[in-house]
Design an enzyme around this catalytic site. Structure first.
Site, PDB file in Angstrom:
ATOM      1  N   TYR A  92      16.195  45.485  86.773  1.00 25.07           N
ATOM      2  CA  TYR A  92      14.711  46.722  86.813  1.00 25.07           C
ATOM      3  C   TYR A  92      14.305  46.609  85.287  1.00 25.07           C
ATOM      4  CZ  TYR A  92      11.580  50.031  88.661  1.00 25.07           C
ATOM      5  OH  TYR A  92      10.445  50.454  88.956  1.00 25.07           O
ATOM      6  N   ARG A 145      -0.165  44.158  83.358  1.00 23.23           N
ATOM      7  CA  ARG A 145      -0.278  44.565  82.611  1.00 23.23           C
ATOM      8  C   ARG A 145       1.233  44.674  82.513  1.00 23.23           C
ATOM      9  NH1 ARG A 145       2.775  48.501  84.638  1.00 23.23           N
ATOM     10  NH2 ARG A 145       1.076  50.260  85.096  1.00 23.23           N
ATOM     11  N   LYS A 163      11.085  45.254  92.224  1.00 26.13           N
ATOM     12  CA  LYS A 163      10.530  46.275  92.872  1.00 26.13           C
ATOM     13  C   LYS A 163      11.518  45.602  94.384  1.00 26.13           C
ATOM     14  CE  LYS A 163       7.922  48.259  90.213  1.00 26.13           C
ATOM     15  NZ  LYS A 163       7.416  49.763  90.674  1.00 26.13           N
ATOM     16  N   GLU A 234       0.629  45.761  92.212  1.00 28.12           N
ATOM     17  CA  GLU A 234       1.949  46.867  90.996  1.00 28.12           C
ATOM     18  C   GLU A 234       1.696  46.169  89.770  1.00 28.12           C
ATOM     19  OE1 GLU A 234       5.074  48.525  91.527  1.00 28.12           O
ATOM     20  OE2 GLU A 234       4.967  48.261  89.920  1.00 28.12           O
ATOM     21  N   ASP A 235       1.738  46.360  88.957  1.00 34.42           N
ATOM     22  CA  ASP A 235       1.469  46.318  87.554  1.00 34.42           C
ATOM     23  C   ASP A 235      -0.285  45.703  87.374  1.00 34.42           C
ATOM     24  OD1 ASP A 235       3.433  47.389  86.844  1.00 34.42           O
ATOM     25  OD2 ASP A 235       4.256  45.895  86.224  1.00 34.42           O
ATOM     26  N   ASP A 257       1.716  50.806  93.419  1.00 37.07           N
ATOM     27  CA  ASP A 257       2.832  51.772  93.176  1.00 37.07           C
ATOM     28  C   ASP A 257       2.474  52.530  91.442  1.00 37.07           C
ATOM     29  OD1 ASP A 257       5.508  52.409  93.283  1.00 37.07           O
ATOM     30  OD2 ASP A 257       5.026  50.735  91.670  1.00 37.07           O
ATOM     31  N   ASP A 258       2.109  52.103  91.003  1.00 35.42           N
ATOM     32  CA  ASP A 258       1.853  52.722  89.530  1.00 35.42           C
ATOM     33  C   ASP A 258       0.933  54.324  89.534  1.00 35.42           C
ATOM     34  OD1 ASP A 258       3.432  50.664  87.716  1.00 35.42           O
ATOM     35  OD2 ASP A 258       1.857  49.375  89.065  1.00 35.42           O
ATOM     36  N   ASN A 402       7.511  52.393  80.120  1.00 30.57           N
ATOM     37  CA  ASN A 402       8.513  51.868  80.681  1.00 30.57           C
ATOM     38  C   ASN A 402       7.797  50.534  79.804  1.00 30.57           C
ATOM     39  OD1 ASN A 402       9.530  53.218  81.693  1.00 30.57           O
ATOM     40  ND2 ASN A 402       8.245  52.523  83.501  1.00 30.57           N
TER      41      ASN A 402
HETATM   42  N1  NDP Z   1       7.548  55.234  85.064  1.00 31.76           N
HETATM   43  C1  NDP Z   1       7.096  55.076  85.911  1.00 31.76           C
HETATM   44  O1  NDP Z   1       7.330  55.444  87.020  1.00 31.76           O
HETATM   45  C2  NDP Z   1       6.212  54.835  85.480  1.00 31.76           C
HETATM   46  C3  NDP Z   1       5.026  54.053  84.191  1.00 31.76           C
HETATM   47  N2  NDP Z   1       4.309  53.593  83.913  1.00 31.76           N
HETATM   48  C4  NDP Z   1       4.141  52.992  82.340  1.00 31.76           C
HETATM   49  O2  NDP Z   1       2.955  53.624  82.116  1.00 31.76           O
HETATM   50  C5  NDP Z   1       2.243  53.336  81.300  1.00 31.76           C
HETATM   51  C6  NDP Z   1       0.323  52.982  81.480  1.00 31.76           C
HETATM   52  O3  NDP Z   1       0.821  52.737  82.616  1.00 31.76           O
HETATM   53  P1  NDP Z   1      -1.235  51.921  82.860  1.00 31.76           P
HETATM   54  O4  NDP Z   1      -1.244  53.542  82.496  1.00 31.76           O
HETATM   55  O5  NDP Z   1      -1.495  51.298  83.708  1.00 31.76           O
HETATM   56  O6  NDP Z   1      -1.567  51.043  81.461  1.00 31.76           O
HETATM   57  P2  NDP Z   1      -3.250  51.538  80.699  1.00 31.76           P
HETATM   58  O7  NDP Z   1      -2.907  50.711  79.993  1.00 31.76           O
HETATM   59  O8  NDP Z   1      -4.018  51.332  81.948  1.00 31.76           O
HETATM   60  O9  NDP Z   1      -2.990  52.898  80.393  1.00 31.76           O
HETATM   61  C7  NDP Z   1      -2.242  53.502  79.002  1.00 31.76           C
HETATM   62  C8  NDP Z   1      -3.406  54.261  78.709  1.00 31.76           C
HETATM   63  O10 NDP Z   1      -3.017  54.762  77.182  1.00 31.76           O
HETATM   64  C9  NDP Z   1      -3.323  54.886  76.688  1.00 31.76           C
HETATM   65  N3  NDP Z   1      -3.697  54.749  75.092  1.00 31.76           N
HETATM   66  C10 NDP Z   1      -2.671  53.630  74.448  1.00 31.76           C
HETATM   67  N4  NDP Z   1      -2.468  53.354  73.292  1.00 31.76           N
HETATM   68  C11 NDP Z   1      -2.605  55.034  72.806  1.00 31.76           C
HETATM   69  C12 NDP Z   1      -2.406  55.738  71.878  1.00 31.76           C
HETATM   70  N5  NDP Z   1      -1.297  55.149  70.448  1.00 31.76           N
HETATM   71  N6  NDP Z   1      -2.673  56.917  72.167  1.00 31.76           N
HETATM   72  C13 NDP Z   1      -3.174  57.419  73.395  1.00 31.76           C
HETATM   73  N7  NDP Z   1      -3.264  56.641  73.581  1.00 31.76           N
HETATM   74  C14 NDP Z   1      -2.831  55.671  73.581  1.00 31.76           C
HETATM   75  C15 NDP Z   1      -4.588  54.005  76.615  1.00 31.76           C
HETATM   76  O11 NDP Z   1      -5.702  54.391  76.038  1.00 31.76           O
HETATM   77  P3  NDP Z   1      -7.553  53.032  75.998  1.00 31.76           P
HETATM   78  O12 NDP Z   1      -7.849  52.330  77.281  1.00 31.76           O
HETATM   79  O13 NDP Z   1      -8.679  53.980  75.446  1.00 31.76           O
HETATM   80  O14 NDP Z   1      -6.387  51.970  75.319  1.00 31.76           O
HETATM   81  C16 NDP Z   1      -5.004  54.449  78.298  1.00 31.76           C
HETATM   82  O15 NDP Z   1      -5.579  55.278  78.607  1.00 31.76           O
HETATM   83  C17 NDP Z   1       3.021  51.773  81.111  1.00 31.76           C
HETATM   84  O16 NDP Z   1       4.149  51.703  80.208  1.00 31.76           O
HETATM   85  C18 NDP Z   1       3.845  51.648  82.786  1.00 31.76           C
HETATM   86  O17 NDP Z   1       4.872  51.021  82.361  1.00 31.76           O
HETATM   87  C19 NDP Z   1       3.503  53.082  84.906  1.00 31.76           C
HETATM   88  C20 NDP Z   1       4.069  53.068  85.840  1.00 31.76           C
HETATM   89  C21 NDP Z   1       5.166  54.450  86.331  1.00 31.76           C
HETATM   90  C1  PYR Z   2       8.083  51.183  86.892  1.00 31.00           C
HETATM   91  C2  PYR Z   2       6.793  50.892  86.895  1.00 31.00           C
HETATM   92  O1  PYR Z   2       5.924  50.841  87.880  1.00 31.00           O
HETATM   93  C3  PYR Z   2       5.924  50.313  85.695  1.00 31.00           C
HETATM   94  O2  PYR Z   2       6.461  50.730  84.407  1.00 31.00           O
HETATM   95  O3  PYR Z   2       4.908  49.875  85.910  1.00 31.00           O
HETATM   96 MG    MG Z   3       4.644  49.537  87.553  1.00 29.25          MG
END
Ligand code: NDP
Ligand code: PYR
Ligand code: MG
Length: 542
Positions: A92, A145, A163, A234-235, A257-258, A402
Site C-alpha cells: 500500500y 489522480r 486496496k 477510487e482515485d 473512498d477518497d 500521499n
Molecule cells: N490519508 C488519506 O487517507 C487520503 C489521502 N489523500 C491524499 O490527498 C491528496 C489530495 O487528494 P484529492 O483531494 O483527491 O486531490 P486534488 O488534486 O483534487 O486536490 C488537491 C487540492 O490541493 C490544492 N493544492 C495543490 N497544490 C497546492 C499548493 N501548493 N498549495 C495549496 N493548495 C494546493 C489543489 O488546488 P487546485 O485545485 O487549485 O490546484 C486542490 O484543491 C492526495 O495526495 C491524496 O493521496 C486522499 C485520500 C485519502
Molecule cells: C489513501 C488514499 O486513498 C489516497 O491517498 O488516495
Molecule cells: Mg485514494
C-alpha cells in the site's frame, strides 16, 4: 475447488503448493508435479518471509509480494497477516505509488479487469469475462489522480489491487470475491503515453460527454452482471469524483473512498485529538490546505460533527478555513465549485489582511487544527507550524497527503517545531518519533481504517446502500478506539495488529446502522455481530 492436476496446482486461490499432503497429491493428480517434501503453511511463511527480506528495495519487495499473491493467495495473506506493520507500506502507500508509476515496466500477469474505451461496444462481454463469477467488492479507478502522483493512466490499476488486498487482510473479504478494475479512458500523462512499454490505450483522456456516457455504460453492465456488488470509486480526479458520487450514491451500493472513507478516518482521529487537546471540535478553528474532493469530503463531515455538538450550520462553516493553490476560499472567488463554495469565508472577514495564503490564515486565526490534503510537499513550514504552536498547547496537525513524497510535513519536524506538543497523524506511514529517549508511534490517518470495515459490513448484512449515517458510525466507532483517549502519549489511532479486530467492531456498528436506515434486511444486533465474525475469510488451507 473442483479442478485437479496442473489446473489445481496453479489456481492461486486454492493451491497449497508444497503444502499439499501426499494423500491430497494422489487424490488430485499431483503426484510427481511437486518435489517430495511436504511443508506446513508455517514453514512456507518462514520461507517466503526470508525471500521477502532478501529483496533489495521496497519496489522489489512489492514485486515479490505481488508475484506471491498471483501464485498462492492463502500464503500471501498469511504472510501479510503475520507481518502486517512491515508489509502494509509495501503493498500500500507509499510503495504502491511507485508500482503504479512503473506498472507497465513491472507488469507480470493480468489481475482483475481492464475496461478500455475502445471496447465500449462490448462492455457486457468484458464484465462477463471476469475471473470469478461471484463478487462482493469492486474497487475501480480511472487512474487520473493516483495518490498525489497525478495521472498514471492504466498504471492506476495498482491501487484497486492494493486496496482489495486490504479488504481481505483487514476486512476478511474472501479474495475470490474481489474484483479490481481500471477504466482505461486514455491518459494525459505524456511521459506514460509516449513510453514504448506503456500497456494502456495511447490516447488523450476522452472528453466529458464521452466519459460520463462510458461510466454510465460501465455501471449498467455492473448492475446487470453483479447487482449486489459494492462498487468503490477510487482515485478519480476531483472534477469527476464528485459528480460520479452524486449520480450513483442513491442508485447503487457504492461509495467514494477518497471523499467518504477519508472523511470518516479523519473524524475518527480528530475525536482522540480533540479530547487530548481538551477542546471539542466545535470550539476549534479548523484550517484545511487543499480543496480537492478529499479535503472537501473531510470538511463536510467535520461540519456535520460540529453541528451535532450544538453549532448551527453557519456557525460551523465560520470555523472552517480552506486554502487551495490560489489562497483562502472566499465568497468573492468565481472559480469555486458548489462543494467548495459551501466553505468560502465572507470576503469582508479577511479585509485588511496582508494576504490570504496559509501563513496568513494561521497568523490571523486562532487555529487549533491544521489539516493537509493538498499534495503540496513541505507546505507546513517551520514558520507556519511555530506560529500555530504559539496559539495552543496541543496543536492538532495532520499532513494527510500521499505518498510520503507529498506529505505537507514530516512528524519528526512537527515534533521538533512544537517541542513535542503536536498531536500528529499522517496519510502515509512514518517511523516513530523519538523524544527524551522515548519512541512514539505516529498514527497513520488513512482511509484503510474504514473501507475494509464498510466492505465487511455491507457484505455480511446484505446492505443495498452506503448511507451518510453508516459512515458517521464508522468514524465514531474508530474514534472510540483511539489509544490516546486512555493515555495522551499514545497515538491517535490503533496499532495495525489491532486493526482487523477493530474493523470487525466498526463493521458491526455499520451493519446495525444499515438496518436502522432501512437499507439492509431486519436482523438483531447480536445476529449481525455473529454474522460478521463468521463471514470473515481466514488465510488457512481448506
Ligand atoms: N490519508 C488519506 O487517507 C487520503 C489521502 N489523500 C491524499 O490527498 C491528496 C489530495 O487528494 P484529492 O483531494 O483527491 O486531490 P486534488 O488534486 O483534487 O486536490 C488537491 C487540492 O490541493 C490544492 N493544492 C495543490 N497544490 C497546492 C499548493 N501548493 N498549495 C495549496 N493548495 C494546493 C489543489 O488546488 P487546485 O485545485 O487549485 O490546484 C486542490 O484543491 C492526495 O495526495 C491524496 O493521496 C486522499 C485520500 C485519502
Ligand atoms: C489513501 C488514499 O486513498 C489516497 O491517498 O488516495
Ligand atoms: Mg485514494
Amino acid at each position: 475447488m473442483a479442478h485437479k492436476g496442473r489446473a489445481r496446482l496453479f489456481d492461486a486461490l486454492t493451491t497449497k503448493g508444497t503444502a499439499f499432503t501426499h494423500e491430497e497429491r494422489r487424490e488430485l493428480g499431483l503426484l510427481g508435479l511437486l518435489p517430495i517434501a511436504e511443508k506446513t503453511i508455517d514453514e512456507q511463511v518462514e520461507h517466503t518471509y526470508h525471500e521477502f527480506s532478501t529483496r533489495r528495495d521496497d519496489l522489489d519487495k512489492h514485486i515479490y509480494l505481488r508475484a506471491l499473491q498471483d501464485r498462492n493467495e492463502t500464503l500471501f495473506y498469511r504472510l501479510l497477516s503475520e507481518h502486517i506493520e512491515e508489509m502494509m507500506p509495501i503493498v500500500y502507500t507509499p510503495t504502491v505509488g511507485e508500482a503504479c508509476q512503473r506498472f507497465s515496466e513491472i507488469y507480470r500477469r493480468p489481475r482483475g479487469l481492464f475496461v478500455a474505451y475502445p471496447d465500449r461496444a462490448e462492455l457486457r462481454e468484458v464484465l462477463r469475462n471476469r475471473p470469478e463469477r461471484e463478487v462482493d467488492v469492486i474497487v475501480v479507478t480511472d487512474g487520473q489522480r493516483i495518490l498525489g502522483l497525478g495521472d498514471q493512466g492504466i498504471g492506476g490499476m495498482g491501487i484497486p489491487i492494493g486496496k482489495l488486498s486490504l479488504y481481505t487482510l483487514i476486512g476478511g473479504i474472501d479474495p475470490a470475491r474481489t474484483l479490481p478494475i481500471v477504466l482505461d479512458v486514455g491518459t494525459d500523462n505524456v511521459e506514460r503515453r509516449e513510453d514504448p512499454q506503456y500497456l494502456g490505450w495511447r490516447h488523450r483522456r476522452i472528453g466529458d460527454d464521452e466519459y460520463y456516457a462510458f461510466v454510465e455504460e460501465f455501471v449498467a453492465a455492473v448492475r446487470e452482471e453483479l447487482p449486489d456488488v459494492l462498487l468503490q470509486w477510487e482515485d478519480f480526479a476531483t472534477t469527476h469524483a464528485l459528480p460520479i458520487l452524486d449520480r450513483y450514491r442513491d442508485r447503487l451500493l457504492t461509495f467514494n473512498d477518497d471523499i467518504q472513507g477519508t472523511a470518516a478516518v479523519a473524524l475518527g482521529a480528530l475525536h482522540g485529538a480533540a479530547q487530548t487537546a481538551g477542546r471539542p471540535l466545535s470550539e476549534q478553528q479548523v484550517v484545511m490546505l487543499g480543496a480537492g474532493s478529499a479535503g472537501i469530503g473531510v470538511l463536510e463531515m467535520i461540519r456535520q460533527e460540529m453541528v451535532s455538538q450544538g453549532l448551527s450550520d453557519a456557525e460551523a462553516a465560520s470555523r472552517i478555513w480552506v486554502v487551495d493553490i490560489k489562497g483562502l476560499l472566499t465568497d468573492d472567488r468565481t472559480d469555486l465549485s458548489d462543494g467548495q463554495r459551501r466553505f468560502a469565508q465572507p470576503a469582508a472577514r479577511v479585509e485588511g489582511w496582508a494576504g490570504v495564503q496559509l501563513a496568513d490564515v494561521v497568523h490571523q486565526v486562532d487555529v487549533g487544527v491544521l489539516l493537509g490534503l493538498s499534495t503540496a510537499a513541505g507546505a507546513f513550514t517551520e514558520e507556519i507550524v511555530r506560529e500555530l504552536a504559539g496559539k495552543t498547547d496541543r496543536p492538532i496537525i495532520f499532513p494527510l497527503s500521499n505518498p510520503t513524497s507529498r506529505a505537507e510535513a514530516h512528524p519528526h519536524e512537527l515534533d521538533e517545531w512544537t517541542d513535542g506538543r503536536a498531536l500528529v497523524a499522517t496519510g502515509s506511514p512514518f517511523a516513530p518519533v523519538e523524544r527524551n529517549g522515548k519512541k512514539r508511534r505516529v498514527a497513520q490517518c488513512n482511509n484503510v481504517y474504514i473501507f475494509p470495515a464498510i466492505g465487511l459490513a455491507v457484505t455480511a448484512a446484505r446492505a443495498t446502500r452506503v448511507t451518510n449515517e453508516m459512515m458517521r458510525v464508522a468514524a465514531k466507532t474508530l474514534g472510540e478506539a483511539s489509544p490516546a483517549l486512555s493515555d495522551p502519549d499514545e497515538p491517535l489511532l490503533p496499532a495495525w495488529e489491532d486493526v482487523p479486530e477493530i474493523a470487525t467492531r466498526i463493521a458491526t456498528a455499520v451493519a446495525v446502522q444499515a438496518v436502522k436506515d432501512g437499507v439492509a434486511p431486519e436482523r438483531s444486533d447480536d445476529e449481525l455481530a455473529q454474522l460478521i465474525r463468521e463471514s470473515r475469510w481466514k488465510p488457512e488451507y481448506r
